[in-house]
Design a protein around this motif. Structure first.
Motif, PDB file in Angstrom:
ATOM      1  N   ALA A  48      -3.076  -3.282   6.001  1.00  0.00           N
ATOM      2  CA  ALA A  48      -2.380  -2.640   7.348  1.00  0.00           C
ATOM      3  C   ALA A  48      -3.247  -2.108   8.177  1.00  0.00           C
ATOM      4  O   ALA A  48      -3.025  -2.337   9.396  1.00  0.00           O
ATOM      5  CB  ALA A  48      -1.238  -1.582   6.498  1.00  0.00           C
ATOM      6  N   LYS A  49      -4.098  -1.291   7.807  1.00  0.00           N
ATOM      7  CA  LYS A  49      -5.427  -0.787   8.791  1.00  0.00           C
ATOM      8  C   LYS A  49      -5.862  -1.793   9.621  1.00  0.00           C
ATOM      9  O   LYS A  49      -5.991  -2.009  10.768  1.00  0.00           O
ATOM     10  CB  LYS A  49      -6.304  -0.163   7.905  1.00  0.00           C
ATOM     11  N   ARG A  63       3.308  -1.628   4.965  1.00  0.00           N
ATOM     12  CA  ARG A  63       3.353  -0.190   4.291  1.00  0.00           C
ATOM     13  C   ARG A  63       4.763  -0.257   3.392  1.00  0.00           C
ATOM     14  O   ARG A  63       4.792   0.161   2.288  1.00  0.00           O
ATOM     15  CB  ARG A  63       3.112   0.870   4.857  1.00  0.00           C
ATOM     16  N   ALA A  73       4.760  -2.765   0.595  1.00  0.00           N
ATOM     17  CA  ALA A  73       3.974  -2.188  -0.456  1.00  0.00           C
ATOM     18  C   ALA A  73       4.673  -1.098  -1.329  1.00  0.00           C
ATOM     19  O   ALA A  73       4.543  -1.078  -2.653  1.00  0.00           O
ATOM     20  CB  ALA A  73       2.848  -1.622   0.079  1.00  0.00           C
ATOM     21  N   ARG A  74       5.592  -0.335  -0.944  1.00  0.00           N
ATOM     22  CA  ARG A  74       6.214   0.591  -1.507  1.00  0.00           C
ATOM     23  C   ARG A  74       7.644   0.202  -2.073  1.00  0.00           C
ATOM     24  O   ARG A  74       8.247   0.919  -2.628  1.00  0.00           O
ATOM     25  CB  ARG A  74       6.588   1.738  -0.484  1.00  0.00           C
ATOM     26  N   ARG A 107      -1.241  -1.909  -5.946  1.00  0.00           N
ATOM     27  CA  ARG A 107      -0.311  -1.274  -4.994  1.00  0.00           C
ATOM     28  C   ARG A 107      -0.906  -0.923  -3.675  1.00  0.00           C
ATOM     29  O   ARG A 107      -0.320  -0.799  -2.841  1.00  0.00           O
ATOM     30  CB  ARG A 107       0.146  -0.074  -5.817  1.00  0.00           C
ATOM     31  N   SER A 108      -2.271  -0.337  -3.836  1.00  0.00           N
ATOM     32  CA  SER A 108      -2.882   0.121  -2.598  1.00  0.00           C
ATOM     33  C   SER A 108      -3.563  -0.868  -1.672  1.00  0.00           C
ATOM     34  O   SER A 108      -3.753  -0.800  -0.732  1.00  0.00           O
ATOM     35  CB  SER A 108      -3.848   1.076  -3.069  1.00  0.00           C
ATOM     36  N   GLU A 149      -2.413  -1.334   1.975  1.00  0.00           N
ATOM     37  CA  GLU A 149      -2.929  -0.211   2.756  1.00  0.00           C
ATOM     38  C   GLU A 149      -4.390  -0.659   3.656  1.00  0.00           C
ATOM     39  O   GLU A 149      -4.125  -0.461   4.889  1.00  0.00           O
ATOM     40  CB  GLU A 149      -3.363   0.976   2.221  1.00  0.00           C
ATOM     41  N   ARG A 150      -5.218  -1.401   3.117  1.00  0.00           N
ATOM     42  CA  ARG A 150      -6.272  -2.019   3.629  1.00  0.00           C
ATOM     43  C   ARG A 150      -5.966  -2.920   4.779  1.00  0.00           C
ATOM     44  O   ARG A 150      -6.492  -2.891   5.857  1.00  0.00           O
ATOM     45  CB  ARG A 150      -7.080  -2.546   2.630  1.00  0.00           C
TER      46      ARG A 150
END
Length: 282
Positions: A125-126, A45, A48-49, A118-119, A122-123
């Motif tokens: 990371a989960k 995360r 990603a930022r 960008r998102s 997140e998937r």
């Protein structure tokens, strides 16, 4: 099929997927420096930022949108060479990005794809967090968990990257075709599928059907399937390889023809089609 070039070039999809794969490989390199598996999700995360990833997402989104835009421009230019509406199509092409509909669609495609890219971490990371928790509960040592995550990383990310590439490049192509159709005053298109064994049953039903841009169908509902995904246009749903072929001329298709109208698919003669407001170049 009069204009097979309406079909999105799969090279765009492959280019998109390969670029996403390179980005996730870069993220894997970052993760290899993390000392504990319990810090992996947070590291993903954080990456990603980062300005680096954010900039890469914006550049890739702009590049893919430009490729699709340019390919579509050439297709419309070829279509403009024939038919009474050719001059209208040609004139619309000259100032495309200056036209509200096409320009807005292009930048919407860029913004949407940048956000999707960008998102994406997140998937992942989960997935990683769930994998770490599961293997920790099974008693695996932290070192073994780290090795397992890094070994399975390509599989975890490749399938998702290709789904994004196929879905979003197809959606972008449909959005730009629709915008160009609006500028040229073309209200109908023919739903085209790949016509192979991989086509889902509901989309096989739609193949060759005339659709009004203002009245998208629900293919699954028309096919009598229990699970539906609402109303949408060709190429405008996940993992779809279908595409819209704008109805430039009446002679582009044979009559009578299948038309989606009044919530159902029905056969119409050319006269019947014109009677419901069907229009084309000639």
């Amino acid at each position: 099929m009069r204009y097979p070039q309406w079909q999105l070039k799969r090279s765009v999809e492959r280019r998109y997927g390969a670029a996403l794969a390179r980005m996730t490989q870069g993220l894997r390199t970052e993760l290899s420096r993390v000392r504990s598996p319990f810090l992996l999700a947070a590291a993903i995360r954080r990456y990603a930022r980062s300005p680096t990833y954010q900039k890469a997402a914006a550049i890739l989104a702009r590049s893919i949108a430009t490729h699709i835009f340019s390919d579509g421009h050439r297709t419309w230019r070829e279509a403009a060479r024939s038919g009474a509406k050719g001059r209208v199509v040609y004139n619309a092409l000259q100032t495309e990005l200056g036209q509200t509909a096409v320009g807005t669609a292009f930048w919407d495609v860029v913004d949407h794809n940048a956000e999707i890219i960008r998102s994406m971490p997140e998937r992942v990371a989960k997935q990683v967090a769930e994998m770490v928790a599961r293997e920790a509960n099974e008693g695996l040592r932290p070192e073994a968990i780290m090795e397992d995550v890094l070994e399975k990383w390509p599989h975890m990310t490749r399938a998702h990257a290709m789904l994004i590439a196929r879905t979003e490049s197809s959606k972008a192509s449909t959005a730009l075709t629709r915008a160009r159709s609006a500028v040229a005053g073309i209200n109908w298109y023919v739903w085209r599928s790949e016509e192979d064994s991989r086509v889902r049953d509901s989309h096989r039903l739609m193949d060759g059907v005339l659709i009004n841009w203002d009245d998208p169908p629900s293919p699954e509902a028309l096919a009598g399937e229990r699970r539906t995904y609402g109303n949408y246009h060709a190429g405008d749903i996940f993992n779809c390889r279908c595409y819209p072929e704008p109805l430039i001329m009446f002679s582009d298709i044979r009559w009578p023809h299948k038309v989606y109208y009044g919530g159902r698919i029905q056969m119409m003669t050319l006269a019947q089609f014109k009677a419901i407001g069907g229009a084309a170049a000639a």
